[in-house]
Design a protein around this motif. Sequence first.
Motif: not given
Length: 203
Positions: A178-203
């Motif tokens: 989807l492309g790299a994006s930076k933090d905005t007032a309403t959305h974390p940037g791609t780097h933060r989102r990927l880091a949070a996703l990688r920390a998500t536990q599998s169901p």
Amino acid sequence: MLIGVALAASSARGEDITQVLERSQNVRLERLSPAPVESERAQKVRDSFDRLVHTLGLEGAAELRVVRGDTVAETLRGRVVIANEGMGDWPEEGRLFVLAHELGHVALAHWSQMGVMYQKWVPGSVTADQTDPVAGRLGREASALAYQQEYEADAFALRTLEGLGVQRDAVFSALMRLGASKDTATHPGTHRRLAALRATQSP
């Protein structure tokens, strides 16, 4: 989900903050350009959406509008999922991830949560006397809540796709495409989102 409050109009109408938020989102909807019904790309988006809605048991809870323009995807009024026609050209995992993310906002009642937060800071009719003193603190809390909701919607989408047999690496690749994006007032940037996703536990 953050919006500017139209104080003059709201004061004259005696609106509360939830009515202001609703009106703002209605204006957003009215300005969107629908994709042609006969568009093959739009039909691919609809097919992916219908698949997810059926899988998640969200029939009747969400409405899809396929559009043209700059908007990639968003959820308005808590249940109207907006998706760009161009998503029909994407690999299926990418399309499913973005749509499942938006359906996460619906399933997790994020719109209602945001409304409750706004009402806490702006009770009663919206006036400048109410909003001006709390604008900074309200903005910070709204931004923090929006970030939390984005992470939750990403995790929801990841779990949904894993339930459909999509591998985690394919989901991460879809997000990166989807492309790299930076933090905005309403959305974390791609780097933060990927880091949070990688920390998500599998169901």
